[in-house]
Design a protein around this motif. Sequence first.
Motif, mmCIF file in Angstrom:
data_model
loop_
_atom_site.group_PDB
_atom_site.id
_atom_site.type_symbol
_atom_site.label_atom_id
_atom_site.label_comp_id
_atom_site.label_asym_id
_atom_site.label_seq_id
_atom_site.Cartn_x
_atom_site.Cartn_y
_atom_site.Cartn_z
ATOM 1 N N GLY A 214 0.836 -1.206 0.000
ATOM 2 C CA GLY A 214 0.000 0.000 0.000
ATOM 3 C C GLY A 214 0.859 1.240 0.000
ATOM 4 N N ILE B 157 -1.208 0.717 7.631
ATOM 5 C CA ILE B 157 -1.648 -0.688 7.675
ATOM 6 C C ILE B 157 -1.586 -1.204 9.112
ATOM 7 N N THR C 139 -4.315 -7.655 1.689
ATOM 8 C CA THR C 139 -3.229 -6.799 1.207
ATOM 9 C C THR C 139 -3.784 -5.548 0.539
ATOM 10 N N ALA C 140 -3.151 -4.417 0.788
ATOM 11 C CA ALA C 140 -3.507 -3.177 0.101
ATOM 12 C C ALA C 140 -2.419 -2.841 -0.918
ATOM 13 N N THR D 120 -2.196 -4.233 -6.972
ATOM 14 C CA THR D 120 -3.303 -5.136 -7.294
ATOM 15 C C THR D 120 -2.905 -6.236 -8.289
ATOM 16 N N SER E 9 -11.612 4.171 -0.833
ATOM 17 C CA SER E 9 -10.884 3.319 0.099
ATOM 18 C C SER E 9 -11.706 3.033 1.351
ATOM 19 N N GLY F 230 -12.078 -3.344 1.562
ATOM 20 C CA GLY F 230 -11.576 -4.489 0.827
ATOM 21 C C GLY F 230 -12.509 -5.026 -0.217
ATOM 22 N N GLY G 56 -7.158 -4.457 -0.815
ATOM 23 C CA GLY G 56 -7.567 -3.097 -0.469
ATOM 24 C C GLY G 56 -7.053 -2.094 -1.486
ATOM 25 N N HIS G 57 -7.591 -0.904 -1.431
ATOM 26 C CA HIS G 57 -7.154 0.192 -2.300
ATOM 27 C C HIS G 57 -5.724 0.562 -1.915
ATOM 28 N N SER H 276 -5.117 3.106 0.895
ATOM 29 C CA SER H 276 -5.823 2.821 2.149
ATOM 30 C C SER H 276 -5.225 3.549 3.351
ATOM 31 N N VAL I 171 -8.220 0.419 6.185
ATOM 32 C CA VAL I 171 -7.700 -0.911 6.516
ATOM 33 C C VAL I 171 -8.638 -1.569 7.531
ATOM 34 N N ALA J 108 -11.669 -2.707 5.722
ATOM 35 C CA ALA J 108 -11.363 -3.862 4.871
ATOM 36 C C ALA J 108 -11.229 -5.115 5.731
#
Lengths: 346, 346
Positions: free
Chosen positions: B10, B17, B97-98, B101, B276, B280, B293-294, B297, B302, B305
């Motif tokens: 992220g 996080i 996980t953020a 992707t 965000s 999630g 996640g975005h 985030s 978080v 999510a």
Amino acid sequence: MRVAVDAMGGDFAPGEIVRGTLLAARDLGAEFVLVGNEQAIRAELPGGKLPEGVTLHNASEQVAMGEKATRALRKQDSSLVVGARLLKERAVDAFFTAGNTGAAVAVALTVVGKLPGIDRAYIAVLMPTTEGAVVLMDGGATVDCKPRHFVEMALMGSVYAKARLKVDSPRIAILNVGEEDAKGSKVVKEAHKLIRQTDLNFLGNTEGDRLFAGECEVILCDGFVGNVALKVAESSVKFAFKLLARELRARPLDRLAGLIIKRSAMKRLARDLDYSAHGGALLLGINGTYVIGHGKSSDTAVHQALRITVDSIRFGVVDFIRESVPREVAGLDKDLMQEDEAPTQG
Amino acid sequence: MRVAVDAMGGDFAPGEIVRGTLLAARDLGAEFVLVGNEQAIRAELPGGKLPEGVTLHNASEQVAMGEKATRALRKQDSSLVVGARLLKERAVDAFFTAGNTGAAVAVALTVVGKLPGIDRAYIAVLMPTTEGAVVLMDGGATVDCKPRHFVEMALMGSVYAKARLKVDSPRIAILNVGEEDAKGSKVVKEAHKLIRQTDLNFLGNTEGDRLFAGECEVILCDGFVGNVALKVAESSVKFAFKLLARELRARPLDRLAGLIIKRSAMKRLARDLDYSAHGGALLLGINGTYVIGHGKSSDTAVHQALRITVDSIRFGVVDFIRESVPREVAGLDKDLMQEDEAPTQG
């Protein structure tokens, strides 16, 4: 310069269409031909009289907004088909309709026909950005685009952006899921390679979150993607303002502020963002200047769309495309341009 | 219940996080395993100490946000790969996980693996609507979807919507360029026929301007289209508010109103619309609860999510899919399900 106007097409036809045309006749320096039911049109004219520069061409039928394209094509005396025929016969220099988009595209392809050497038609939509505007295409005329269709769009979009946005070398990008060259669907990856072969100012890929960033003048995508993107953009803004309006009712001070901005800032903004205010979208690939307006076009939207129509004639967009684009398309790599199957009409 | 968290993934990792995980540990009734560089994680902990319900699992490497998926897959001791492996080995019940992707999807497919009988993975994104929320999928994991992939999405999306949105029979629609059955690309037309064969509550087509209308609970599209739609939605709202802010500077009374709403209504709205904040997105099709996640985030994103993650374990979304969906897919018309070519990874 003469422009035929489909007086019966659009959610607010003929009223708003006729009024928009009268506004255009006052300041665009062109003649307008209102095509449609004579009685219905006359009922919208002040005193039932046509002003200078506006004539009337009767058409007995009308294509409904929800009507299927195949059915619309059979209505030979509809304002849509009659107007398109006037363009085909060069009785006018351009045609504008705010009617049923699917039917408008089908009639353009069938009645007016494609430019020689061009395979499909594409809706070139002018969208506002923070820096000015961008031409997004295709807005929904051709789904299942093949790589060669992206090249046609790139070449024609570049011509249009030059004329419309007054830039010498329009920056072109493909709308994709990532910026790297290797990203995306098979078709856009192939399209990427093909456009690289041209002399166009091709930047590569852009993403959905860069649509309004003003980083390029032409954004290319399949008609499916473009149609979704345009409609999502329109509805996201409406959704956000709906939520804002709700928040503005939550507390007394917000309510006061809400009253103030609704009468001024919000009103100006709604006008700026109004999809229809950006007016006509040129249907590129057609052998004539063929402009499609938003179904919900108001008189000012029609006025604006007719301004785009007249400007396009004046700039000679279609003539320039006719003279240059087919030759450029023909010069590209035959292997890459090869098509395995026919595209679908959206 | 144990959830592994990629502490290094992220834009604001590890700080946001770690803080988001600590918030989650307080009220979600689950244990959390922070995966990543021990020193970096400890530096974010108050007093350098792990609170109750939070453990640490060291991972020496890190996948960068812009890193290619193929490269990420080779980083065997990255927080992303190590976290996914914990899920694969059932040392945890879910992984969040953020991070990047593309890499997250590739690692999910490679390290955790797909559910038996399911062909691809799809990102199921929860979007706000005027009526509540809708599951939009695929958000960008699989481009060039074939008709059978729409069926997989429909079946899995329905399970997820049942659990998440508490509806007995989620209404499902395909995102298309028109509402009529015959509209759209070849793939969506075929997908339409296939989904009609299932017992799902299938409404047919919907369009981009109905995304926020709350008319259905699951909207299906190719990952290319979904990725563009999500990014366009996000950027359209930002663009509209940017223009509103400009209008609010234009006149004195508007400036005053602007000052008021910026501190209240706009702030609340920004929070509601924050991509965000909706946290999630479940990666469906994977043999385990895998949540993405975005990238941007914040700690609250978080936290949200991880709430979705824990809820998904509790509802048994993946177990339910594992038991029911592959059988349903196998029961469908073989001819329609036939694939001519392999799909592309987005």
